[in-house]
Design a protein around this motif. Structure first.
Motif, short mmCIF file in Angstrom:
data_model
loop_
_atom_site.label_atom_id
_atom_site.label_comp_id
_atom_site.label_asym_id
_atom_site.label_seq_id
_atom_site.Cartn_x
_atom_site.Cartn_y
_atom_site.Cartn_z
N TYR A 190 1.98 16.59 -2.24
CA TYR A 190 2.90 15.46 -2.34
C TYR A 190 2.28 14.30 -3.11
O TYR A 190 2.98 13.53 -3.76
CB TYR A 190 3.34 15.02 -0.94
CG TYR A 190 4.30 15.98 -0.29
CD1 TYR A 190 5.62 16.06 -0.71
CD2 TYR A 190 3.87 16.84 0.72
CE1 TYR A 190 6.50 16.96 -0.12
CE2 TYR A 190 4.74 17.74 1.31
CZ TYR A 190 6.06 17.80 0.89
OH TYR A 190 6.92 18.69 1.46
N LEU A 191 0.96 14.16 -3.03
CA LEU A 191 0.29 13.15 -3.83
C LEU A 191 0.42 13.48 -5.31
O LEU A 191 0.74 12.60 -6.13
CB LEU A 191 -1.19 13.05 -3.43
CG LEU A 191 -2.07 12.14 -4.30
CD1 LEU A 191 -1.53 10.72 -4.35
CD2 LEU A 191 -3.51 12.14 -3.78
N LEU A 192 0.18 14.73 -5.68
CA LEU A 192 0.34 15.13 -7.08
C LEU A 192 1.77 14.91 -7.56
O LEU A 192 2.00 14.46 -8.69
CB LEU A 192 -0.05 16.60 -7.25
CG LEU A 192 -1.55 16.90 -7.24
CD1 LEU A 192 -1.78 18.41 -7.28
CD2 LEU A 192 -2.25 16.23 -8.41
N ALA A 193 2.74 15.21 -6.70
CA ALA A 193 4.14 14.99 -7.07
C ALA A 193 4.41 13.51 -7.31
O ALA A 193 5.11 13.13 -8.26
CB ALA A 193 5.06 15.54 -5.98
N ALA A 194 3.84 12.63 -6.44
CA ALA A 194 4.04 11.19 -6.60
C ALA A 194 3.40 10.68 -7.89
O ALA A 194 3.96 9.84 -8.59
CB ALA A 194 3.47 10.45 -5.40
N LEU A 195 2.22 11.21 -8.22
CA LEU A 195 1.56 10.81 -9.46
C LEU A 195 2.34 11.29 -10.68
O LEU A 195 2.43 10.58 -11.70
CB LEU A 195 0.13 11.35 -9.50
CG LEU A 195 -0.83 10.78 -8.44
CD1 LEU A 195 -2.18 11.49 -8.49
CD2 LEU A 195 -1.02 9.29 -8.61
N THR B 31 0.85 -1.19 0.00
CA THR B 31 0.00 0.00 0.00
C THR B 31 0.89 1.24 0.00
O THR B 31 2.11 1.15 0.10
CB THR B 31 -0.93 0.03 1.23
OG1 THR B 31 -0.14 0.27 2.41
CG2 THR B 31 -1.69 -1.28 1.38
N THR B 32 0.27 2.40 -0.11
CA THR B 32 1.00 3.67 -0.04
C THR B 32 0.42 4.52 1.07
O THR B 32 -0.80 4.72 1.12
CB THR B 32 0.91 4.43 -1.38
OG1 THR B 32 1.55 3.67 -2.40
CG2 THR B 32 1.58 5.80 -1.28
N GLY B 33 1.27 5.02 1.95
CA GLY B 33 0.83 5.91 3.00
C GLY B 33 0.77 7.35 2.51
O GLY B 33 1.76 7.87 1.97
N PHE B 34 -0.41 7.98 2.69
CA PHE B 34 -0.59 9.38 2.27
C PHE B 34 -0.37 10.29 3.47
O PHE B 34 -0.92 10.06 4.56
CB PHE B 34 -2.01 9.59 1.73
CG PHE B 34 -2.40 11.03 1.63
CD1 PHE B 34 -1.90 11.82 0.60
CD2 PHE B 34 -3.25 11.61 2.57
CE1 PHE B 34 -2.26 13.17 0.53
CE2 PHE B 34 -3.61 12.94 2.49
CZ PHE B 34 -3.11 13.72 1.46
N TYR B 35 0.43 11.33 3.24
CA TYR B 35 0.69 12.32 4.29
C TYR B 35 0.49 13.71 3.70
O TYR B 35 0.91 13.99 2.57
CB TYR B 35 2.12 12.17 4.82
CG TYR B 35 2.45 10.75 5.20
CD1 TYR B 35 1.98 10.21 6.40
CD2 TYR B 35 3.19 9.93 4.35
CE1 TYR B 35 2.26 8.89 6.73
CE2 TYR B 35 3.48 8.63 4.68
CZ TYR B 35 3.01 8.11 5.87
OH TYR B 35 3.27 6.80 6.20
#
Length: 315
Positions: A241-246, A137-141
């Motif tokens: 940070y989610l947008l950066a990961a995507l 899984t991926t932890g969202f922060y």
């Protein structure tokens, strides 16, 4: 590992040798939505031949769900799901793409059916078998980069972990809460988790990876319109940070493939054939059936080449 687990693990290893196959130790399964039907075909062929030598199964997204079914000796659940529930129109709802309050992937319904219906996934077996399934899984922060998280069927909440691993951003609108964390799709940070197997102490020769893309495939960056969809949906600062990961996902995935093909030549890999036609959201029965059969054929070929040569009789 307790005594019973050691005995069971040894039995599987001996069983594999008896059937003429050198034992492997860890199975790594890529995700990919409906492309997972290739994994189902591979694991159906393994199950049919009693090939279960694993000490661990590591799966991301659809790979985690299918790996859990295989680990529970119930690969038929995944197979039947691909040819019934997942083609029913209740799972993929593209009409919801511009309805932010509605899921495009009806993951809650799918996981509930997979786990809670009669004859469903045997959670007790998954918690007690000598071969745990490691669910990526991926932890969202909100204020820190996202991180991969690895949940274990021996002691973590299996239904919640499986749902989180498959919760593809934007296609599934929610995060999945687990303890103090908020989780999403495992492939965001670790789409091909063979390095986790290496971190766990397995050697390259211990590892079999099954991908859902043909050999040589590389991702390209998301199109302008997909980026705009992401940016419009995740527009608050907490999602930076989610947008950066995507945004970085395609380059991370390509690096993993480059390293797998160039730096880890002792890791065995089963790839779909070049004419594999299934994509993440495919709903055509003919393509799904073809993808399943391609998985079966790829597994049979792999086992044929693994088989120890018959001893030459002495004259």
């Amino acid at each position: 590992m307790n005594f019973i687990s050691r005995v069971l693990s040894h039995y599987r290893s001996v069983q594999a040798r008896i059937k003429g196959f050198p034992p492997k130790k860890v199975l790594v399964l890529e995700g990919g939505g409906m492309r997972g039907v290739f994994l189902v075909g591979v694991l159906q062929a393994f199950m049919d031949r009693g090939y279960l030598p694993w000490r661990a199964i590591i799966g991301t997204s659809a790979g985690a769900l299918i790996g859990a079914a295989y680990g529970a000796r119930q690969i038929h659940l995944a197979r039947d799901g691909f040819f019934s529930e997942l083609l029913s129109g209740r799972f993929i709802r593209m009409t919801n793409i511009f309805r932010p309050e509605k899921h495009i992937l009806n993951l809650d319904w799918m996981v509930d059916r997979f786990i809670e219906q009669e004859g469903s996934l045997n959670l007790r077996r998954l918690r007690t078998t000598a071969c745990p399934v490691i669910i990526v899984t991926t932890g969202f922060y909100q204020h820190a980069p996202l991180q991969p998280m690895y949940l274990n069927t021996h002691y973590d909440d299996i239904p919640r972990a499986l749902k989180a691993s498959a919760a593809i951003p934007f296609l599934y609108r929610n995060f999945v809460p687990y303890k103090e964390d908020m989780l999403i799709d495992g492939s965001v940070c670790d789409p091909l988790p063979y390095k986790k197997a290496l971190e766990m102490g397995f050697s390259e020769r211990d590892i079999l990876v099954v991908t859902t893309r043909p050999r040589g495939y590389r991702k390209v960056g998301e199109s302008f319109w997909v980026k705009r969809l992401y940016e419009s949906y995740y527009k608050e600062d907490q999602y930076q940070y989610l947008l950066a990961a995507l945004e970085e996902h395609y380059s991370r995935y390509n690096r993993l493939l480059d390293e797998l093909e160039q730096d880890h030549d002792e890791i065995d890999v089963i790839y779909p054939p070049a004419d594999f036609r299934v994509n993440r959201l495919t709903r055509g029965e003919d393509k799904i059936l073809e993808g399943f059969e391609q998985g079966v054929n790829a597994a049979r070929s792999h086992l044929y080449h693994l088989r120890a040569p018959e001893p030459v009789p002495k004259p």
